[in-house]
Design an enzyme around this catalytic site. Structure first.
Site, PDB file in Angstrom:
ATOM      1  N   ARG A  45       0.884  -1.177   0.000  1.00 30.42           N
ATOM      2  CA  ARG A  45       0.000   0.000   0.000  1.00 30.42           C
ATOM      3  C   ARG A  45       0.916   1.220   0.000  1.00 30.42           C
ATOM      4  NH1 ARG A  45       2.538   1.760   3.692  1.00 30.42           N
ATOM      5  NH2 ARG A  45       1.062   3.456   3.785  1.00 30.42           N
ATOM      6  N   GLY A  46       0.297   2.409  -0.087  1.00 32.40           N
ATOM      7  CA  GLY A  46       1.102   3.621  -0.227  1.00 32.40           C
ATOM      8  C   GLY A  46       1.175   3.959  -1.705  1.00 32.40           C
ATOM      9  N   ALA A  47       0.873   5.223  -2.042  1.00 29.57           N
ATOM     10  CA  ALA A  47       0.682   5.591  -3.447  1.00 29.57           C
ATOM     11  C   ALA A  47       1.835   5.177  -4.377  1.00 29.57           C
ATOM     12  CB  ALA A  47       0.390   7.091  -3.541  1.00 29.57           C
ATOM     13  N   ARG A  88      -7.469  -0.051  -6.753  1.00 32.67           N
ATOM     14  CA  ARG A  88      -7.729   0.995  -5.746  1.00 32.67           C
ATOM     15  C   ARG A  88      -7.920   2.321  -6.487  1.00 32.67           C
ATOM     16  NH1 ARG A  88      -4.156   1.111  -0.523  1.00 32.67           N
ATOM     17  NH2 ARG A  88      -6.052   2.138   0.223  1.00 32.67           N
ATOM     18  N   GLN A 197      -1.608   2.080   9.979  1.00 35.45           N
ATOM     19  CA  GLN A 197      -0.332   2.224   9.265  1.00 35.45           C
ATOM     20  C   GLN A 197       0.719   2.933  10.129  1.00 35.45           C
ATOM     21  OE1 GLN A 197      -3.317   2.860   7.928  1.00 35.45           O
ATOM     22  NE2 GLN A 197      -3.373   2.459   5.738  1.00 35.45           N
ATOM     23  N   ASP A 238      -1.843  10.933  -1.660  1.00 35.78           N
ATOM     24  CA  ASP A 238      -2.289   9.928  -2.638  1.00 35.78           C
ATOM     25  C   ASP A 238      -2.664  10.559  -3.968  1.00 35.78           C
ATOM     26  OD1 ASP A 238      -2.873   8.713   0.192  1.00 35.78           O
ATOM     27  OD2 ASP A 238      -2.570   7.092  -1.251  1.00 35.78           O
ATOM     28  N   ASN A 248      -5.154  12.423   1.210  1.00 39.46           N
ATOM     29  CA  ASN A 248      -4.232  11.544   1.931  1.00 39.46           C
ATOM     30  C   ASN A 248      -5.062  10.730   2.925  1.00 39.46           C
ATOM     31  OD1 ASN A 248      -1.482  10.644   2.471  1.00 39.46           O
ATOM     32  ND2 ASN A 248      -1.673  11.649   4.447  1.00 39.46           N
ATOM     33  N   LYS A 249      -4.401   9.883   3.663  1.00 44.77           N
ATOM     34  CA  LYS A 249      -5.081   8.968   4.595  1.00 44.77           C
ATOM     35  C   LYS A 249      -6.113   9.670   5.460  1.00 44.77           C
ATOM     36  CE  LYS A 249      -4.788   5.486   4.739  1.00 44.77           C
ATOM     37  NZ  LYS A 249      -5.833   4.720   3.985  1.00 44.77           N
TER      38      LYS A 249
HETATM   39  O1  MRU Z   1      -4.387   3.117   2.307  1.00 45.93           O
HETATM   40  P1  MRU Z   1      -2.910   3.325   2.161  1.00 45.93           P
HETATM   41  O2  MRU Z   1      -2.099   2.699   3.255  1.00 45.93           O
HETATM   42  O3  MRU Z   1      -2.433   2.929   0.785  1.00 45.93           O
HETATM   43  O4  MRU Z   1      -2.738   4.889   2.283  1.00 45.93           O
HETATM   44  C1  MRU Z   1      -1.444   5.436   2.225  1.00 45.93           C
HETATM   45  C2  MRU Z   1      -1.390   6.884   2.457  1.00 45.93           C
HETATM   46  O5  MRU Z   1      -2.393   7.538   2.635  1.00 45.93           O
HETATM   47  C3  MRU Z   1      -0.044   7.520   2.367  1.00 45.93           C
HETATM   48  O6  MRU Z   1       0.052   8.605   3.236  1.00 45.93           O
HETATM   49  C4  MRU Z   1       0.192   8.017   0.927  1.00 45.93           C
HETATM   50  O7  MRU Z   1      -0.031   6.993   0.023  1.00 45.93           O
HETATM   51  C5  MRU Z   1       1.545   8.561   0.736  1.00 45.93           C
HETATM   52  S1  MRU Z   1       2.740   7.278   0.727  1.00 45.93           S
HETATM   53  C6  MRU Z   1       4.243   7.861   0.271  1.00 45.93           C
END
Ligand code: MRU
Length: 356
Positions: A45-47, A88, A197, A238, A248-249
């Site tokens: 996960r993570g963009a 996603r 996370q 994201d 973002n999250k």
């Molecule tokens: O749902 P996730 O864990 O994929 O969400 C991740 C985030 O919101 C991160 O902050 C974002 O992707 C930046 S990662 C460099």
């Protein structure tokens, strides 16, 4: 450095982030469909990391293709791209990586490449995306480290670290770069309900690197800001709209509002691949709704009454007026973001510069 994802001759190896910090397991994903499911199920996960995984998944899919003839290969590759795009919806890096793989596929075909040559081209493109991401994070780190004062306590939300990228991290990359430059930095990490996370990944990553980290629950950050314990906030993103609004999250928006109220700088670190100039504002960013069980259950155990109504948006949008600066791999953008972000893209041709 933690290895988040790796291309091997047999498939794509990823650290299973669902099991951290308890177990450090590196399963191998052997088909394009298995990689797509790994993205959906949050193994990775993570963009930026999602983008890299999608690119490797597509390269893997074509490597295994048994399609006969040009038209069949094209159809099969298109289906794989569409499948990947359904994993996603919010992180734009996923769609960026798919488009880049499509571009390489088409260029290779136009050049008259054989199926084997197209396969090699896609494997090469996926490795380039991987390497460029680490390079971007290093660049962001260098730009962002200058903004973090010596001795600062920095609050972060979610995980925007090595685990969320090909390596080094975006927000955590900036913190790492500040530490590498000799600064003494303390981090406060929000636990980041419901997927945790912050508690499971950010705390693990930073502790592994001996960067001092204090874990807090999401509701505590305002209190610590009010008490003068936080010097700045830095988060990842994201998707960033053309006007500088940042998805973002979930929970990031509340952190930004509290930072604004307490006159604390709120920084976003993200590569240009996270910026979506096709969207005018954050209102247009699609927000993923995830399973109710992430909210009602903790590690398989139900915490809420059966039958209760639940909402679980995975992301929120922070309006650009709360953002002190956006740290990218091509410089630091500030208000007015509609101009500064565009100009960072324009500058790509002529090299990096800082916009103040
Ligand atoms: O749902 P996730 O864990 O994929 O969400 C991740 C985030 O919101 C991160 O902050 C974002 O992707 C930046 S990662 C460099």
């Amino acid at each position: 450095m933690i290895k988040t994802i790796e291309w091997t001759g047999e498939g794509v190896v990823m650290i299973d982030q669902r099991l951290l910090p308890g177990e450090e397991v590196y399963p191998i994903f052997r088909t394009c469909e298995e990689v797509a499911q790994a993205i959906e199920q949050m193994v990775i996960r993570g963009a930026p990391a999602i983008g890299v995984a999608a690119a490797m998944g597509l390269a893997l899919g074509l490597k295994q293709s048994k399609a006969a003839g040009d038209a069949e290969v094209e159809k099969e590759f298109d289906q794989m791209c569409r499948r990947m795009a359904r994993t996603r919806p919010t992180a734009v890096n996923l769609f960026w990586a798919i488009e880049r793989m499509r571009w390489r596929f088409n260029r290779s075909r136009k050049d008259g490449g054989s199926l084997d040559q197209i396969r090699s081209a896609l494997i090469q493109e996926a490795s380039l995306i991987y390497e460029e991401d680490i390079d971007s994070n290093r660049k962001m780190g260098a730009f962002g480290a200058e903004l973090i004062p010596e001795g600062a306590t920095v609050l972060t939300h979610c995980n925007a670290g090595a685990l969320a990228t090909a390596g080094f991290g975006t927000a955590l990359g900036v913190i790492r770069a500040a530490v590498e430059s000799g600064k003494h930095i303390n981090v406060f990490a929000d636990e980041t309900r419901p997927f945790l996370q912050g508690a499971r990944l950010t705390a693990w990553e930073l502790a592994k690197d001996d960067i001092p980290v204090t874990l807090i629950t999401d509701g505590m950050s305002g209190h610590f800001m009010q008490r003068g314990r936080i010097n700045c906030v830095i988060v990842g993103a994201d998707r960033i709209a053309a006007n500088g609004d940042v998805a973002n999250k979930i929970g990031t928006y509340m952190v930004a509002v509290a930072a604004h109220e307490n006159n604390i700088p709120f920084y976003v670190a993200a590569p240009l691949t996270t910026i979506d100039l096709t969207l005018n504002s954050g209102e247009e960013i699609p927000i993923e709704e995830r399973s109710e069980s992430e909210v009602t259950h903790v590690r398989g155990e139900r915490m809420a009454p059966p039958g209760i109504a639940v909402a679980n948006p995975a992301f929120d949008v922070t309006p650009h007026r709360y953002i002190s600066a956006i740290i990218t791999d091509n410089g630091v953008a500030r208000e007015p973001y509609d101009l500064s972000l565009k100009s960072l893209f324009a500058e790509l041709e002529t090299g990096s510069r800082k916009i103040d």
